[in-house]
Design an enzyme around this catalytic site. Structure first.
Site, mmCIF file in Angstrom:
data_model
loop_
_atom_site.group_PDB
_atom_site.id
_atom_site.type_symbol
_atom_site.label_atom_id
_atom_site.label_comp_id
_atom_site.label_asym_id
_atom_site.label_seq_id
_atom_site.Cartn_x
_atom_site.Cartn_y
_atom_site.Cartn_z
ATOM 1 N N HIS A 32 0.832 -1.205 0.000
ATOM 2 C CA HIS A 32 0.000 0.000 0.000
ATOM 3 C C HIS A 32 0.867 1.255 0.000
ATOM 4 O O HIS A 32 0.524 2.251 -0.642
ATOM 5 C CB HIS A 32 -0.947 0.034 1.195
ATOM 6 C CG HIS A 32 -1.838 1.236 1.155
ATOM 7 N ND1 HIS A 32 -2.943 1.315 0.342
ATOM 8 C CD2 HIS A 32 -1.748 2.446 1.766
ATOM 9 C CE1 HIS A 32 -3.499 2.501 0.465
ATOM 10 N NE2 HIS A 32 -2.796 3.214 1.330
ATOM 11 N N ASP A 91 0.702 4.355 -2.672
ATOM 12 C CA ASP A 91 0.716 5.779 -2.333
ATOM 13 C C ASP A 91 1.856 6.497 -3.044
ATOM 14 O O ASP A 91 1.689 7.620 -3.550
ATOM 15 C CB ASP A 91 0.880 5.968 -0.820
ATOM 16 C CG ASP A 91 -0.402 5.701 -0.048
ATOM 17 O OD1 ASP A 91 -1.476 5.610 -0.665
ATOM 18 O OD2 ASP A 91 -0.328 5.598 1.187
ATOM 19 N N HIS A 144 3.744 10.227 2.291
ATOM 20 C CA HIS A 144 3.349 11.333 1.423
ATOM 21 C C HIS A 144 4.302 12.527 1.545
ATOM 22 O O HIS A 144 4.714 13.117 0.538
ATOM 23 C CB HIS A 144 1.930 11.785 1.763
ATOM 24 C CG HIS A 144 0.910 10.694 1.651
ATOM 25 N ND1 HIS A 144 0.674 10.019 0.476
ATOM 26 C CD2 HIS A 144 0.066 10.161 2.576
ATOM 27 C CE1 HIS A 144 -0.285 9.117 0.679
ATOM 28 N NE2 HIS A 144 -0.661 9.191 1.938
#
Length: 306
Positions: A238, A242, A265
């Site tokens: 995952h 991202d 992020h």
């Protein structure tokens, strides 16, 4: 038509759901657009100043999601899974209409975006795609976190490692070639959190729409979701999803080698800002069919990942 020319949808595709953090109902429609448009978000619940461009310089929040804003402060949040789907499918141009401030979380991965888009054909233009070629190694560090990008001959490799004290998550690593590997396990992997962090996250006004239907929740040595994990490396996979979505805020596909330890992020956004702050770090080139093999377009994604 050439596979390496710019692509868009042949018809609008809509998604309905709730925002993971806002908890608000939202409808989103991905519309076809003309060559060289790029990806553009349009807040149709607003009449003025409602266009937001998903560029790394417009990223205004990276806490548990990627949020973009325009000069008027109009924002769209949690764009990363949809952006990862568009990147992986090779969609260069789209107008994304959205009637609220957050992209629907759906099942917490990119799976539903991918599956629905793959049910329609893509429209291929006569305009060649552009790619970003990394010329020099760029690195960004903060504490024990580190992310870097360096030159690659013909691929976008993402080498990601995460480390948690939790015994279920632990230390996970994975490395993929975005353009040639089967990305099913990446695109299917859901967002996740520790059970003990939920209260604090909600106190901060986030995860109002979170549930076991759209996130993996880990409590001690147990996974609370009834059916467990979708794949053995779902947590790090995952994070790679991202990363792909956040890399698409560069505006184009990238040829480079990305390495990330304990990233997210914020780290990816800072890497992009640092990379594009110096023109010597990169080149933007047009790609003609004869210059690259067909593997540059991931053919593993031309079938459903269901």
């Amino acid at each position: 038509m050439a596979l390496l020319n710019q692509k868009t949808l042949t018809k609008p595709i809509s998604f309905n759901g709730i925002g993971l953090h806002s908890g608000k109902s939202v409808k989103l429609t991905v519309n076809p657009s003309e060559p060289d448009t790029g990806i553009v978000f349009k807040r149709i619940d607003l009449k003025n100043n409602n266009l937001i461009y998903p560029n790394f310089s417009n990223v205004t929040n990276t806490s548990l999601n990627t949020t973009i804003s325009n000069e008027s402060g109009v924002k769209v949040s949690t764009i990363e899974h949809l952006m990862g789907a568009l990147f992986s499918l090779g969609i260069d141009n789209a107008i994304i209409e959205i009637d609220n401030e957050e992209v629907p979380i759906l099942d917490g991965s990119a799976k539903e975006f991918i599956d629905k888009i793959l049910k329609t054909d893509l429209k291929v233009s006569s305009n060649p795609i552009r790619i970003i070629k990394i010329n020099k190694k760029v690195e960004f560090k903060e504490g024990n976190k580190i992310v870097s990008i360096e030159p690659s001959k013909l691929s976008l490799d993402i080498d990601f490692e995460l480390k948690y004290e939790n015994p279920i998550i632990g230390n996970q690593k994975n490395k993929i070639n975005v353009y040639t590997d089967n990305l099913q396990n990446i695109l299917n992997s859901r967002t996740f959190c520790l059970y003990e962090d939920i209260e604090l996250i909600k106190k901060n006004g986030l995860a109002k729409g979170g549930s076991l239907d759209n996130a993996v929740v880990v409590k001690g040595d147990q996974i609370l979701n009834e059916n467990g994990l979708r794949n053995s490396k779902e947590f790090v996979n995952h994070k790679i999803l991202d990363c792909i979505g956040d890399l698409y805020t560069s505006g184009y596909k990238i040829i480079g080698n990305v390495k990330c330890y304990q990233g997210g992020h914020y780290m990816t956004n800072q890497l992009l800002r640092k990379t594009f702050s110096n023109k010597e770090n990169f080149s933007i080139i047009e790609v003609q069919e004869k210059h690259l093999p067909h593997t540059f377009l991931n053919r593993n994604l031309l079938k459903s990942i269901a």
